[in-house]
Design a protein around this motif. Sequence first.
Motif: not given
Length: 158
Positions: A22-34, A36-48
């Motif tokens: 909800x905060x990023x307005x996007x679903x994670x690009x990868x989800x595992x059992x333990x 999750x990661x978002x690759x956001x373009x604006x701002x450019x961030x890899x948030x895990x």
Amino acid sequence: MKRFHVHAHVIDLQASIAFYSRLFGAEPTRIESDYAKWMIEDPRINFAISTRGQAVGIDHLGFQTDDAQELAELKTRAQEADMSLLDQGETSCCYARSDKYWITDPQGIAWEHFRTLDNIPVFGESAQEAQPQAAACCTALSRGKPVDAAGKPVSSCC
């Protein structure tokens, strides 16, 4: 172009995925059992986020580069600033194979500089997998835990 990286430990992965989606307005690009990661373009961030590790909160910060030249430039800056550098070269961690090194700021915050080479199906390809509740990547670096004779963290996937 570089991408800012943040890795945080969470207690409830599903609640955190819902919050950050909800905060990023996007679903994670990868989800595992333990993990999750978002690759956001604006701002450019890899948030895990992951449930691995001991303390809830920010585990480490970093920069992800798109190419080897950018990674080399960051490494040169770190060396010129007389920062202690742990060069892991090519390694596997956090569901990825990467070329990486670590530095630590004066307060003890670990910074990971890396270039992702490929995705992998497991969190790390080491003894870490035999210890599913063990610390996440770089926890030993960021928390001052023991390192082996080569300077690599003990019981960490990195």
